[in-house]
Design an enzyme around this catalytic site. Structure first.
Site, PDB file in Angstrom:
ATOM      1  N   ASP A 274       0.825  -0.554  -0.184  1.00  0.00           N
ATOM      2  CA  ASP A 274      -0.291   0.097   0.215  1.00  0.00           C
ATOM      3  C   ASP A 274       1.141   1.065   0.323  1.00  0.00           C
ATOM      4  O   ASP A 274       1.907   1.983   0.713  1.00  0.00           O
ATOM      5  CB  ASP A 274      -0.549  -0.129   1.178  1.00  0.00           C
ATOM      6  CG  ASP A 274      -2.023   0.759   0.764  1.00  0.00           C
ATOM      7  OD1 ASP A 274      -3.815   0.571   0.858  1.00  0.00           O
ATOM      8  OD2 ASP A 274      -1.627   2.251   0.688  1.00  0.00           O
TER       9      ASP A 274
ATOM     10  N   GLY B   8     -14.747   3.050   4.414  1.00  0.00           N
ATOM     11  CA  GLY B   8     -13.641   3.409   3.730  1.00  0.00           C
ATOM     12  C   GLY B   8     -13.286   3.090   2.438  1.00  0.00           C
ATOM     13  O   GLY B   8     -11.837   4.029   1.980  1.00  0.00           O
ATOM     14  N   GLN B   9     -13.914   2.299   1.513  1.00  0.00           N
ATOM     15  CA  GLN B   9     -13.820   1.919   0.333  1.00  0.00           C
ATOM     16  C   GLN B   9     -13.239   3.436  -0.381  1.00  0.00           C
ATOM     17  O   GLN B   9     -13.967   4.680  -1.007  1.00  0.00           O
ATOM     18  CB  GLN B   9     -14.565   1.310  -0.254  1.00  0.00           C
ATOM     19  CG  GLN B   9     -13.396   0.532  -2.060  1.00  0.00           C
ATOM     20  CD  GLN B   9     -14.841  -0.169  -2.623  1.00  0.00           C
ATOM     21  OE1 GLN B   9     -15.731  -0.846  -1.550  1.00  0.00           O
ATOM     22  NE2 GLN B   9     -14.297  -0.760  -4.104  1.00  0.00           N
ATOM     23  N   SER B  10     -12.452   3.619  -1.309  1.00  0.00           N
ATOM     24  CA  SER B  10     -11.367   4.697  -2.304  1.00  0.00           C
ATOM     25  C   SER B  10     -11.166   4.274  -3.147  1.00  0.00           C
ATOM     26  O   SER B  10     -11.620   5.541  -3.975  1.00  0.00           O
ATOM     27  CB  SER B  10     -10.930   5.538  -1.355  1.00  0.00           C
ATOM     28  OG  SER B  10      -9.512   4.971  -0.872  1.00  0.00           O
TER      29      SER B  10
ATOM     30  N   HIS C 173      -9.852  -5.021  -2.731  1.00  0.00           N
ATOM     31  CA  HIS C 173      -8.504  -5.156  -2.506  1.00  0.00           C
ATOM     32  C   HIS C 173      -9.408  -5.882  -0.853  1.00  0.00           C
ATOM     33  O   HIS C 173      -9.531  -5.164  -0.210  1.00  0.00           O
ATOM     34  CB  HIS C 173      -7.894  -4.303  -2.948  1.00  0.00           C
ATOM     35  CG  HIS C 173      -8.529  -2.711  -2.743  1.00  0.00           C
ATOM     36  ND1 HIS C 173      -9.381  -1.950  -2.772  1.00  0.00           N
ATOM     37  CD2 HIS C 173      -8.285  -2.371  -1.228  1.00  0.00           C
ATOM     38  CE1 HIS C 173      -9.945  -1.028  -2.796  1.00  0.00           C
ATOM     39  NE2 HIS C 173      -9.589  -1.264  -1.732  1.00  0.00           N
TER      40      HIS C 173
ATOM     41  N   HIS D 191      -6.813  -5.889   2.429  1.00  0.00           N
ATOM     42  CA  HIS D 191      -5.987  -5.510   3.065  1.00  0.00           C
ATOM     43  C   HIS D 191      -5.193  -6.309   4.565  1.00  0.00           C
ATOM     44  O   HIS D 191      -5.882  -6.865   4.602  1.00  0.00           O
ATOM     45  CB  HIS D 191      -6.222  -3.945   4.116  1.00  0.00           C
ATOM     46  CG  HIS D 191      -7.009  -3.114   2.976  1.00  0.00           C
ATOM     47  ND1 HIS D 191      -6.215  -1.450   3.283  1.00  0.00           N
ATOM     48  CD2 HIS D 191      -8.033  -2.378   2.663  1.00  0.00           C
ATOM     49  CE1 HIS D 191      -6.886  -0.724   2.496  1.00  0.00           C
ATOM     50  NE2 HIS D 191      -7.942  -1.714   2.243  1.00  0.00           N
TER      51      HIS D 191
HETATM   52  P1  5GP Z   1      -9.684   1.684   0.383  1.00  0.00           P
HETATM   53  O1  5GP Z   1      -9.423   2.542   0.908  1.00  0.00           O
HETATM   54  O2  5GP Z   1     -10.457   1.132  -1.599  1.00  0.00           O
HETATM   55  O3  5GP Z   1      -9.879   0.241   1.321  1.00  0.00           O
HETATM   56  O4  5GP Z   1      -8.064   1.327   0.046  1.00  0.00           O
HETATM   57  C1  5GP Z   1      -7.245   2.127  -0.869  1.00  0.00           C
HETATM   58  C2  5GP Z   1      -5.738   1.844  -0.856  1.00  0.00           C
HETATM   59  O5  5GP Z   1      -5.101   1.853  -2.026  1.00  0.00           O
HETATM   60  C3  5GP Z   1      -5.631   2.818   0.255  1.00  0.00           C
HETATM   61  O6  5GP Z   1      -4.761   2.040   1.589  1.00  0.00           O
HETATM   62  C4  5GP Z   1      -4.236   3.999  -0.070  1.00  0.00           C
HETATM   63  O7  5GP Z   1      -3.143   3.261   0.420  1.00  0.00           O
HETATM   64  C5  5GP Z   1      -3.757   2.701  -1.614  1.00  0.00           C
HETATM   65  N1  5GP Z   1      -3.623   3.218  -2.555  1.00  0.00           N
HETATM   66  C6  5GP Z   1      -4.119   4.698  -2.825  1.00  0.00           C
HETATM   67  N2  5GP Z   1      -3.892   4.887  -4.376  1.00  0.00           N
HETATM   68  C7  5GP Z   1      -2.480   3.371  -4.623  1.00  0.00           C
HETATM   69  C8  5GP Z   1      -1.027   3.298  -5.677  1.00  0.00           C
HETATM   70  O8  5GP Z   1      -1.420   4.798  -6.136  1.00  0.00           O
HETATM   71  N3  5GP Z   1      -0.666   2.539  -5.436  1.00  0.00           N
HETATM   72  C9  5GP Z   1      -0.297   1.772  -4.558  1.00  0.00           C
HETATM   73  N4  5GP Z   1       0.734   0.584  -4.143  1.00  0.00           N
HETATM   74  N5  5GP Z   1      -1.990   1.922  -3.257  1.00  0.00           N
HETATM   75  C10 5GP Z   1      -2.874   3.137  -3.753  1.00  0.00           C
END
Ligand code: 5GP
Ligand code: ZN
Length: 114
Positions: free
Chosen positions: A30, A93-95, A100, A102
């Site tokens: 991440d 919290g999904q962005s 994916h 974690h």
């Molecule tokens: P979410 O918030 O959707 O559960 O998790 C998305 C994750 O993707 C976040 O923890 C964020 O730090 C990670 N992330 C976002 N953009 C990138 C990127 O360009 N490269 C990598 N390796 N991780 C990313």
């Protein structure tokens, strides 16, 4: 799908620190690590959220989970403990809208999550 960040990481058109890859999944560090080990395991298939998963994805979901467990073993955090988190939709919290898992470990964690 064409504009999906994680599809681009899967295709290696956006660079990432890949720690595991097989025919079904890619796992990478991440970019904004929240723990000494913070790895994202993603399917090569584009699925926006867990809500779009179908019964035919059952094997794929198993492959994602097995990859995370294997990486936890490789990182030697299996005994100390690790957390697997699957944020689904913005309220959780999904962005990035390509599913994916974690994998977080290497430090003590609080419960419940914030
Ligand atoms: P979410 O918030 O959707 O559960 O998790 C998305 C994750 O993707 C976040 O923890 C964020 O730090 C990670 N992330 C976002 N953009 C990138 C990127 O360009 N490269 C990598 N390796 N991780 C990313
Ligand atoms: Zn995607």
């Amino acid at each position: 799908m064409n504009d999906c960040l994680f599809c681009k990481i899967v295709e290696h058109t956006v660079p990432s620190k890949i720690v595991l890859e097989n025919d079904q999944v890619v796992a990478f560090e991440d970019i904004n690590s929240q723990a000494p080990t913070h790895i994202l395991v993603v399917p090569k298939k584009h699925i926006p959220t867990l809500n779009e998963v179908t019964p035919e994805d059952q094997n794929l979901l198993g492959a994602i989970l097995m990859a995370a467990i294997q990486i936890a073993n490789d990182r030697r955090i299996s005994s100390s403990g690790y957390r697997l988190v699957w944020n689904t939709n913005r309220g959780a919290g999904q962005s990035v809208f390509h599913i994916h898992l974690h994998l977080l470990g290497g430090r003590t964690m609080a419960w419940p999550p914030g």
